[in-house]
Design a protein around this motif. Structure first.
Motif, PDB file in Angstrom:
ATOM      1  N   GLY A  25      11.400  -8.399  -7.389  1.00 11.11           N
ATOM      2  CA  GLY A  25      12.510  -8.859  -8.194  1.00 11.11           C
ATOM      3  C   GLY A  25      13.849  -8.224  -7.876  1.00 11.11           C
ATOM      4  N   VAL A  26      13.889  -7.249  -6.977  1.00 14.01           N
ATOM      5  CA  VAL A  26      15.143  -6.586  -6.602  1.00 14.01           C
ATOM      6  C   VAL A  26      15.576  -7.108  -5.231  1.00 14.01           C
ATOM      7  N   VAL A  27      16.822  -7.592  -5.149  1.00 14.78           N
ATOM      8  CA  VAL A  27      17.335  -8.179  -3.913  1.00 14.78           C
ATOM      9  C   VAL A  27      18.379  -7.251  -3.297  1.00 14.78           C
ATOM     10  N   VAL A  93      24.933   9.444  -9.360  1.00 13.44           N
ATOM     11  CA  VAL A  93      24.637   9.099 -10.755  1.00 13.44           C
ATOM     12  C   VAL A  93      23.877   7.790 -10.855  1.00 13.44           C
ATOM     13  N   SER A  94      23.543   7.174  -9.720  1.00 12.82           N
ATOM     14  CA  SER A  94      22.801   5.920  -9.721  1.00 12.82           C
ATOM     15  C   SER A  94      21.351   6.151 -10.115  1.00 12.82           C
ATOM     16  N   ALA A  95      20.788   5.188 -10.832  1.00 14.33           N
ATOM     17  CA  ALA A  95      19.385   5.284 -11.227  1.00 14.33           C
ATOM     18  C   ALA A  95      18.445   5.136 -10.035  1.00 14.33           C
ATOM     19  N   GLU A  96      18.950   4.653  -8.893  1.00 18.89           N
ATOM     20  CA  GLU A  96      18.097   4.444  -7.734  1.00 18.89           C
ATOM     21  C   GLU A  96      17.809   5.721  -6.959  1.00 18.89           C
ATOM     22  N   PHE A  97      18.647   6.736  -7.153  1.00 19.71           N
ATOM     23  CA  PHE A  97      18.548   7.941  -6.335  1.00 19.71           C
ATOM     24  C   PHE A  97      18.330   9.176  -7.206  1.00 19.71           C
ATOM     25  N   ARG A  98      17.674  10.178  -6.607  1.00 18.07           N
ATOM     26  CA  ARG A  98      17.483  11.468  -7.252  1.00 18.07           C
ATOM     27  C   ARG A  98      18.147  12.516  -6.357  1.00 18.07           C
ATOM     28  N   ALA A  99      19.438  12.734  -6.600  1.00 17.01           N
ATOM     29  CA  ALA A  99      20.234  13.556  -5.692  1.00 17.01           C
ATOM     30  C   ALA A  99      20.066  15.051  -5.926  1.00 17.01           C
ATOM     31  N   PHE A 100      19.513  15.431  -7.091  1.00 16.46           N
ATOM     32  CA  PHE A 100      19.483  16.849  -7.436  1.00 16.46           C
ATOM     33  C   PHE A 100      18.061  17.336  -7.695  1.00 16.46           C
ATOM     34  N   ALA A 110      10.496   2.850  -3.457  1.00 14.58           N
ATOM     35  CA  ALA A 110       9.493   1.805  -3.698  1.00 14.58           C
ATOM     36  C   ALA A 110       9.957   0.491  -3.076  1.00 14.58           C
ATOM     37  N   TRP A 111      11.250   0.186  -3.217  1.00 13.49           N
ATOM     38  CA  TRP A 111      11.798  -1.024  -2.599  1.00 13.49           C
ATOM     39  C   TRP A 111      11.715  -0.918  -1.076  1.00 13.49           C
ATOM     40  N   LEU A 112      12.011   0.238  -0.530  1.00 14.92           N
ATOM     41  CA  LEU A 112      11.971   0.429   0.918  1.00 14.92           C
ATOM     42  C   LEU A 112      10.550   0.284   1.467  1.00 14.92           C
ATOM     43  N   MET A 143       8.284   6.947   2.427  1.00 12.79           N
ATOM     44  CA  MET A 143       7.850   5.627   2.877  1.00 12.79           C
ATOM     45  C   MET A 143       6.479   5.665   3.525  1.00 12.79           C
ATOM     46  N   ALA A 144       6.035   6.845   3.963  1.00 14.60           N
ATOM     47  CA  ALA A 144       4.708   6.962   4.553  1.00 14.60           C
ATOM     48  C   ALA A 144       3.593   6.719   3.535  1.00 14.60           C
TER      49      ALA A 144
END
Length: 283
Positions: A25-27, A93-100, A110-112, A143-144
């Motif tokens: 569902g994510v494009v 600050v994006s919900a897609e990334f965990r920078a810290f 998961a999308w990748l 991704m592995a």
């Protein structure tokens, strides 16, 4: 975001097909070029820059179908300091990334993994290569968890930004990756400069602790890095960092070019059927 083509330093990305790829569902936009087994090349901050696209073209010329997903920034844009800083701020600050630290695994992985499955189904072959750069460096390891990914390459992985010994991966996922690497005999190739303050020796030591001899971490002398990279790398990154992109010196025999060729050879060894490995091309 869409490709930038207004400034002379931008890359119009005219020699790639632009696809909209849906996973659960994510494009997202993915730029695809070449023929042969699939390689997913993730961008570094601040996006799909001309230097990232140069690497993508080298991968294409080596006999692979390269897939470059748009994850942040303006596609094709030359990396300026001001725009790049704002892109980093938004990504952090994006919900897609965990920078810290203590953020665990970035959800975008998961999308990748879904992209890798689709690319493998389309391109065939023994599996898929996954190359992470900087902000996405560790994503190639996560991704592995997707069985089709058989050639993970971690270039100067920079997350978490506030923990030089952290790996940007949750404990459960780390254990699953370790088990998969041991079970299937995967090798994980990685690169950094020795004086990179964003990807330190502590981080490589943490990878070695997690993966043991399966982790092949290669360290280049920071003194060989390109001295006039684009402004984002000169003024914001402010350290030798991007081994095969912004800090690569495109001269025959240069250590960064040798690193590029080692990556291409790693992909060829794992992605080309045995009878075709001798035919793998180098740029």
């Amino acid at each position: 975001m869409s490709a930038a083509n207004e400034r002379p330093d931008d890359d119009a990305i005219e020699d790639f097909s632009r696809r909209l790829v849906e996973v659960e569902g994510v494009v997202k936009t993915v730029y695809v070029a070449g023929a042969g087994p699939a390689v997913v090349l993730m961008p570094e901050m601040p996006g799909i820059s001309p230097d990232v696209l140069r690497l993508a073209r080298w991968i294409r010329e080596a006999g692979f179908t390269v897939h470059v997903p748009s994850l942040f920034g303006v596609d094709g844009a030359y990396p300026t300091a001001e725009a790049g800083t704002e892109i980093v701020r938004r990504a952090c600050v994006s919900a897609e990334f965990r920078a810290f630290a203590d953020g665990g695994t970035s959800p975008v992985t998961a999308w990748l993994r879904g992209l890798a499955r689709l690319a493998h189904a389309e391109c065939g072959g023994p599996g898929v290569g996954a190359i992470g750069l900087c902000f996405t460096g560790n994503f190639a390891l996560t991704m592995a968890l997707e069985p089709s990914v058989v050639a993970p390459v971690l270039n100067h992985p920079s997350l978490p930004l506030d923990d030089p010994a952290g790996l940007e991966i949750g404990e459960e996922d780390a254990a699953a990756v370790r088990d998969r690497v041991a079970r299937d005999g995967l090798k994980v190739l990685a690169y950094r400069f020795d004086n990179d303050r964003w990807c330190t020796g502590q981080r490589f030591a943490a990878y070695r602790k997690l993966l043991g001899d399966a982790f092949d971490g290669r360290v280049l002398d920071g003194g060989c890095a390109r001295t006039d990279p684009p402004p984002f790398f000169a003024d914001v990154v402010a350290t030798p960092h991007s081994v095969v992109t912004a800090h690569l010196v495109d001269e025959a025999g240069h250590p960064t070019v040798k690193a590029r060729d080692e990556i291409l050879a790693f992909l060829a060894e794992r992605l080309n059927p045995p009878g075709e490995r001798a035919d793998a091309r180098t740029p």
